[in-house]
Design an enzyme around this catalytic site. Structure first.
Site, PDB file in Angstrom:
ATOM      1  N   LYS A  36      -3.374  -4.814   3.732  1.00 16.83           N
ATOM      2  CA  LYS A  36      -2.197  -5.469   3.122  1.00 16.83           C
ATOM      3  C   LYS A  36      -1.869  -6.789   3.812  1.00 16.83           C
ATOM      4  O   LYS A  36      -1.618  -6.838   5.020  1.00 16.83           O
ATOM      5  CB  LYS A  36      -1.007  -4.516   3.192  1.00 16.83           C
ATOM      6  CG  LYS A  36       0.230  -4.979   2.416  1.00 16.83           C
ATOM      7  CD  LYS A  36       1.319  -3.884   2.485  1.00 16.83           C
ATOM      8  CE  LYS A  36       2.534  -4.226   1.635  1.00 16.83           C
ATOM      9  NZ  LYS A  36       3.557  -3.146   1.691  1.00 16.83           N
ATOM     10  N   GLU A  67       0.504   3.749  -2.127  1.00 18.85           N
ATOM     11  CA  GLU A  67       0.425   3.217  -0.768  1.00 18.85           C
ATOM     12  C   GLU A  67       0.752   4.353   0.213  1.00 18.85           C
ATOM     13  O   GLU A  67       1.632   5.171  -0.048  1.00 18.85           O
ATOM     14  CB  GLU A  67       1.480   2.099  -0.651  1.00 18.85           C
ATOM     15  CG  GLU A  67       1.604   1.446   0.704  1.00 18.85           C
ATOM     16  CD  GLU A  67       2.765   0.422   0.729  1.00 18.85           C
ATOM     17  OE1 GLU A  67       3.606   0.423  -0.201  1.00 18.85           O
ATOM     18  OE2 GLU A  67       2.807  -0.390   1.672  1.00 18.85           O
ATOM     19  N   CYS A  69       1.609  -2.994  -2.934  1.00 16.52           N
ATOM     20  CA  CYS A  69       3.075  -3.080  -3.006  1.00 16.52           C
ATOM     21  C   CYS A  69       3.591  -4.519  -2.954  1.00 16.52           C
ATOM     22  O   CYS A  69       3.390  -5.262  -3.901  1.00 16.52           O
ATOM     23  CB  CYS A  69       3.674  -2.203  -1.908  1.00 16.52           C
ATOM     24  SG  CYS A  69       5.367  -1.655  -2.291  1.00 16.52           S
TER      25      CYS A  69
END
Lengths: 262, 262
Positions: free
Chosen positions: A109, A38, A142
């Site tokens: 995300k 990331e 994540c």
């Protein structure tokens, strides 16, 4: 199919240096699919919106995506990389999927961790699957790991391999990703970073342990806690099409009539 | 609130003996909520429908439920126990929740493992939550663990403690239940059995490791792999009402607009 990760330590704010480093490693290895962490090009611990604005870039026209597209073509590699994206006045914590023939897909995300809400909009792309011929690829980033619906959505849409660029600080994700692989019958490839960032009075330590897990929950590769490292393993992505645990068919036997998930 | 498990080794087919043994242990310990294994009164490895028919019983009028109701009242304890249920010509792999004031709830296993489909109907109760005053209780049984929607449904309906009677043979569930507790912010209490059953040319070894996990993923109690054992821990079930991981609100931040789970 050879899939791998590049666990490394980005230097905060040094975009060209980070990208050059990743590109160099990709040129040196032999893989069909490589996952980077990331925000691999920027570092993580922003202290102002201005910093994010300065380092984020358009996809796919920005420096990072273009550099990766170049090496993807040269080396015949698919690449998943996390980066700060700028789009129509908004910024996203995004991941791109790039291939030898060009840009393939974008994921923004969905579940932002802690202060990320100060710097990024919540993602609006949803969880999509991209067929690259060798396999069907899904992306999540994540903290998405803690929401079972993220990996579940990707798997139900047909992902064989979930690529999971990360900047992990908590110790739970790696074991949880074994469960994500098992419950969904998919490969998962978590590429974490290492190193410490200290900025604006805060200190973050990233926990490494990048890993590749097969659909039966076997850990095929596991990186160090604190050192950079690249690992590539050979897999048969078609193993992810077999949604069985013993004789149980874990997708067909879902009891959607009994689930209440709104 | 004191919650615990009785990890023990049922003797196949010896219902009265198994029930008496469990009742004796419950009389000896001090707990508010005790969980017994799946099919704790019968054993697991059936070889004919007749065997299941003979040992299964009506709920709550059958011998097992009545015996447990008696000790629940005498000791002021809530009990979750797995047993073979007979109802309107069908048989279910069920769990009952019983309390000092009587029968509270019934769960019929939704996801049957392997040969269980030969002996039981798939459960039709869904995943319901029962408020016992001290806490809100949800039940699921053994293989339900691999379907994230089971624990998720219970947690979204408000369960504080997921009681999980099991007869586990595979090695993955215990770590997965840590993820289930974390992703749902709930206590989970997996009560497994131990011992070996050899019947009809088959041999099954049960893997113990009963455990209690808190909403932050901490393992509060863990039993042996192969020995019987009872453990009770003191918890504050209200910890399960705090659906945060750091500053993230893991229920409020679910992106139901992006999930595709049908």
């Amino acid at each position: 199919m050879k899939i791998g990760f590049i666990q490394f330590h980005p230097e905060f704010g040094k975009k060209e240096k980070n990208v050059e480093k990743a590109v160099g490693i990709i040129r040196d290895i032999d893989a069909d699919l490589i996952v980077l962490p990331e925000l691999f090009n920027s570092g993580y611990l922003f202290t102002s919106a201005e910093e994010v604005e300065n380092i984020s870039e358009d996809v796919p026209s920005g420096y990072t995506t273009q550099s990766l597209l170049h090496v993807a073509k040269d080396t015949d590699t698919f690449i998943v990389a996390g980066l700060a994206e700028k789009a129509e006045g908004a910024r996203y914590n995004s991941a791109v999927l790039l291939g030898p023939e060009g840009f393939v897909g974008l994921y923004r995300k969905a579940h932002l961790f802690k202060d990320e809400v100060k710097w990024f909009e919540k993602g609006d792309t949803g969880f999509n699957v991209h067929d690259i011929g060798l396999a069907r690829i899904g992306m999540m980033i994540c903290f998405d790991w803690i929401f079972p619906e993220a990996a579940r959505t990707l798997a139900l849409k047909g992902a064989d391999i979930i690529c999971h660029p990360s900047n992990l600080m908590l110790p739970f994700c790696q074991k949880a990703m074994i469960t994500r692989s098992l419950e969904n019958g998919v490969f998962s490839l978590t590429c974490n970073r290492v190193g410490v960032e200290e900025r604006g009075g805060e200190r973050l330590e990233f926990t490494g342990l990048s890993q590749i897990v097969d659909p039966k929950g076997n850990v095929l590769a596991l990186a160090s806690e604190d050192e950079e490292g690249t690992q590539v393993v050979e897999i048969d992505p078609m193993e992810a099409r077999d949604k069985t645990v013993g004789i149980n068919k874990i997708f067909q036997e879902r009891r959607t009539d009994l689930y209440e998930l709104s």
